[in-house]
Design an enzyme around this catalytic site. Structure first.
Site, short mmCIF file in Angstrom:
data_model
loop_
_atom_site.label_atom_id
_atom_site.label_comp_id
_atom_site.label_asym_id
_atom_site.label_seq_id
_atom_site.Cartn_x
_atom_site.Cartn_y
_atom_site.Cartn_z
N GLU A 111 48.14 20.02 38.06
CA GLU A 111 47.12 19.99 39.10
C GLU A 111 45.98 20.91 38.69
O GLU A 111 46.15 21.76 37.82
CB GLU A 111 47.71 20.52 40.42
N LYS A 113 43.53 24.07 39.37
CA LYS A 113 43.67 25.33 40.10
C LYS A 113 42.37 25.57 40.85
O LYS A 113 41.37 26.01 40.29
CB LYS A 113 43.96 26.47 39.13
N TYR A 222 48.41 21.53 48.13
CA TYR A 222 49.21 21.35 46.92
C TYR A 222 50.71 21.60 47.08
O TYR A 222 51.47 21.34 46.15
CB TYR A 222 48.69 22.23 45.78
N CYS A 403 14.34 60.20 35.03
CA CYS A 403 14.78 59.42 36.19
C CYS A 403 13.63 58.56 36.72
O CYS A 403 12.56 59.09 36.99
CB CYS A 403 15.29 60.35 37.29
N CYS A 406 12.73 60.00 40.43
CA CYS A 406 12.18 61.32 40.74
C CYS A 406 11.59 62.02 39.51
O CYS A 406 11.06 63.12 39.62
CB CYS A 406 13.25 62.20 41.39
N CYS A 427 16.68 64.07 44.44
CA CYS A 427 16.37 62.69 44.06
C CYS A 427 16.63 61.78 45.27
O CYS A 427 17.77 61.68 45.73
CB CYS A 427 17.26 62.31 42.88
P1 AMP Z 1 46.71 33.92 41.49
O1 AMP Z 1 45.96 34.28 42.73
O2 AMP Z 1 45.90 33.99 40.25
O3 AMP Z 1 48.05 34.57 41.41
O4 AMP Z 1 47.02 32.38 41.60
C1 AMP Z 1 47.82 31.91 42.63
C2 AMP Z 1 46.98 31.16 43.60
O5 AMP Z 1 46.42 29.99 43.04
C3 AMP Z 1 47.79 30.65 44.73
O6 AMP Z 1 47.91 31.61 45.74
C4 AMP Z 1 47.01 29.46 45.20
O7 AMP Z 1 46.25 29.83 46.32
C5 AMP Z 1 46.06 29.14 44.09
N1 AMP Z 1 46.09 27.74 43.69
C6 AMP Z 1 44.99 26.99 43.48
N2 AMP Z 1 45.31 25.74 43.13
C7 AMP Z 1 46.65 25.67 43.12
C8 AMP Z 1 47.58 24.62 42.84
N3 AMP Z 1 47.18 23.39 42.50
N4 AMP Z 1 48.88 24.90 42.94
C9 AMP Z 1 49.31 26.14 43.29
N5 AMP Z 1 48.48 27.17 43.56
C10 AMP Z 1 47.16 26.94 43.48
ZN ZN Z 2 16.31 61.27 40.07
#
Ligand code: AMP
Ligand code: ZN
Length: 670
Positions: A111, A113, A222, A403, A406, A427
């Site tokens: 998927e 991110k 997701y 600076c 000043c 300053c």
């Molecule tokens: P991180 O904040 O870097 O630890 O990444 C984790 C976060 O990625 C999760 O809390 C989700 O909110 C986010 N995330 C975004 N897309 C996805 C996805 N397709 N599957 C799972 N988490 C996702």
């Molecule tokens: Zn200064």
């Protein structure tokens, strides 16, 4: 059709149109027709409040105000993801999985991110019951009222959904909507927002849901969690969620092999800008839910999922001018003023150059074409110069010697990368900078007073230091530009209320060089009150955890200064907190409130009774046996296997003594 049937029919029809428009992106009627139908429904509902329905499409416009967001403990913990930055990392991960799972075929769902703010939605009988932010993964803020205004979040589901489940997703701000919001802000004379992700997460915490409804937020889902969902694979989970009415991008792909996974990663690394929203990588998940369960979780993240993070994006543009900012400590920061350029969905006009060494090392000059990169941080940075484009008459950058605010000659002490304006008390930028720091959110958090007002008050001669804030009167403020009776009143009230801010934050607010939030907490905890801290020598200070020579020296110098002592004495007179409060002294907090712990086994650092006392002192409960209400099992050595099995079947996190102490320490990490 009677009235009730008419209302129901309109609701059903409008829900469908919402789904067509916001989820499927395929509207079947015009906006005008939609608005007319919505209006008709609004009128009928207004006349017949007896047919109220919490899932009515009319509720999308918001209107309810949330004064403070309730903290809610997640029924199922919201984990982080492990990150990988190379294909080798990903391949290693897949090999590790294969070793654990044995000789079976492992498939993956890939998927995108999505880069936004995570959210957990709870549905019961097909209705949205609550929406909670991720928070620390254990508990978050309830933002249901705001989430309901997001059109792509279904308030009522269709199809064969389970009676109760949680679904996770990401609240995002699509790029075109973000650009439009910024256009409007700039037109209104406001600064544009920095990036879609922060704006999306900030939106969730707006008090006025009608304002949230105005923002073009979206929600991409997701993951489904909950018992008896009948789901057997990640890919099927996505399909089901889609069928129940959720917005789940169809880009997700079922991959049968590592090479397919890598191809997906490559493709989206290259094509991510074709998407209408920002992503920061790809998430690869083991597809089979049974495999997922076998792989389980580490303390922080599922073993069955891995994020592949894309490299920071880079663009090149012309550096027009180098200017210099003076901070509240007198530190000079060179800033690159760039020819505006689009980078990762936002227009970049400035980049930090850090210090003179940085400029020299990269030989950055005005007129150069430079490479700009944006990592996770908001302010982009310059990572190199395209020498082939350097103008013939280019001259090396000469760092300023005085600076810009000043005119005082700058000083650079040995071992320090930064230049400083030493005119600490004269300053103007330093004076206002210190006061602005004092009132900032993490320091005294003075409501009704902002950075610009501080400058105004200083310019008008009403304040020369932060202690002066406490003797301001309404009568002095009202005549000022852009001030009125009400705002003046709020300012004076905000200042008066700040006397309750706890000692560690007052200490941070004082603006001692190198004393940030964490150091302030450590010092407050070690010395308990300001008099003891003021009496400490450099050697004594250095005994405190995390305090080194540099910080110790700065603290001692600060308290040797007459003006600082005078300010502190005045602040004491005005009633500010200069000692640690009693409950903190006893290490008592509320951070475990609402959580039940079961403690089992033999421990290394604490006795079992000490552990239990710690739990109770911090607002938690100690349970004797594991049930679905148990938040954590704190497991020591020689714990019975049945406890572990029970916790595992109920999905209750099992944590060590160390994990537990970390959890508690973060809370009263004073
Ligand atoms: P991180 O904040 O870097 O630890 O990444 C984790 C976060 O990625 C999760 O809390 C989700 O909110 C986010 N995330 C975004 N897309 C996805 C996805 N397709 N599957 C799972 N988490 C996702
Ligand atoms: Zn200064």
């Amino acid at each position: 059709m009677n009235i009730q049937e008419q209302i129901e029919a309109l609701r059903t029809e409008l829900r469908e149109h919402n789904h067509n428009y916001y989820v499927l992106d395929k509207p079947t009627i015009s906006d005008y027709e939609f608005d007319m139908k919505l209006k008709a429904l609004q009128e009928l509902e207004a006349k017949h409040p007896e047919f109220y329905d919490a899932t009515s499409p009319t509720l999308r416009v918001g209107g309810d105000i949330t004064k403070s967001f309730k903290t809610i403990v997640h029924e199922h913990r919201m984990y982080s993801l492990d990150n990988s930055y190379s294909k080798e990392d990903l391949e290693d991960w897949e090999k590790r999985n294969q070793r654990i799972l044995g000789d079976v075929e492992v498939e993956f769902t890939c998927e995108l991110k999505y880069d936004g703010a995570s959210i957990n939605l709870t549905y019961e009988d097909g209705q949205l019951i609550k929406a909670v932010t991720r928070g620390d993964g254990f508990q978050g803020d309830e933002v249901t009222t705001n989430i309901k205004t997001i059109r792509s979040v279904p308030l009522k589901l269709t199809g064969d959904y389970p009676p109760k489940f949680d679904i996770r997703g990401e609240i995002i701000l699509p790029l075109d909507g973000f650009a439009k919001m910024n256009e409007e802000r700039v037109a209104a004379g406001d600064d544009p927002y920095m990036n879609p992700r922060n704006t999306a997460s900030g939106s969730l915490k707006l008090q006025d849901s009608a304002a949230v409804a105005q923002r073009p937020l979206d929600c991409l889902l997701y993951g489904i969690v909950g018992p008896n969902t009948g789901i057997t694979s990640q890919f099927q989970m996505l399909e089901k969620a889609r069928n129940w009415g959720f917005k789940v991008p169809t880009i997700a792909k079922l991959c049968k092999s590592t090479s397919e996974v890598l191809a997906f990663v490559d493709y989206w690394d290259e094509h991510r800008h074709d998407l209408p929203y920002e992503i920061d990588g790809v998430v690869v998940k083991v597809n089979n839910i049974q495999h997922q369960e076998e792989l389980g979780y580490t303390a922080k993240s599922p073993r069955w999922a891995m994020a592949y993070k894309f490299k920071a994006e880079q663009v090149s543009t012309v550096l027009n001018e180098i200017t210099y900012q003076v901070g509240r400590t007198g530190a000079i920061t060179p800033v690159a003023n760039l020819e505006p350029v689009l980078l990762a969905g936002t227009t970049v006009k400035r980049a930090s150059l850090h210090n003179a060494d940085q400029i020299e090392k990269l030989d950055i000059r005005e007129g150069d074409t430079v490479y700009v990169e944006k990592g996770g941080e908001i302010i982009p940075k310059i990572v190199g110069v395209d020498l082939s484009k350097r103008p013939a008459d280019s001259k090396p950058t000469e760092y300023i010697t005085h600076c810009p605010e000043c005119g005082t000659e700058l000083l650079r002490t040995q071992g320090d990368a930064k230049h400083y304006c030493t005119n600490f008390y004269g300053c103007p930028t330093q004076i206002t900078g210190r006061i602005q720091h004092f009132i900032s959110r993490k320091a005294m958090d003075i409501e009704g007073l902002g950075g610009e007002t501080v400058e105004l008050l200083f310019k008008e001669g009403l304040i020369r230091n932060y202690a002066d804030l406490y003797i301001l009167t309404k009568e002095q403020i009202v005549p000022l530009e852009r001030m009125a009776e009400k705002s003046a009143e709020n300012l004076v009230k905000g200042v008066a209320e700040s006397v309750n801010i706890p000692f560690e934050r007052v200490l941070f607010a004082l603006g001692i060089r190198f004393v940030g939030e964490t150091v302030a907490k450590k010092l407050a905890k070690a010395y308990k009150n300001i008099d003891a801290l003021m009496a400490a020598t450099i050697d004594e200070l250095k005994v405190v955890d995390e305090i080194g020579e540099r910080i110790a020296q700065s603290v001692v110098e600060f308290f040797q200064n007459e003006r600082n002592l005078e300010n502190i004495n005045r602040l004491k007179d005005y009633g500010l907190q200069f000692e640690i409060s009693a409950d903190k002294l006893l290490n008592q907090t509320e951070i475990l409130k609402g959580k039940t712990f079961v403690v089992s086994g033999v421990f290394e650092l604490l006795s079992r009774n000490e552990l239990k006392k710690l739990i109770e002192d911090n607002g938690g409960k100690v349970g004797s046996s594991i049930s679905s209400k148990t938040a954590f099992l704190v497991a020591g050595d020689k714990m019975g296997p049945s406890k572990r099995t029970k916790a595992e079947t109920l999905g209750i996190p099992i944590i060590s003594e160390h994990d537990f102490l970390n959890m508690v320490n973060e809370g009263f990490n004073l």
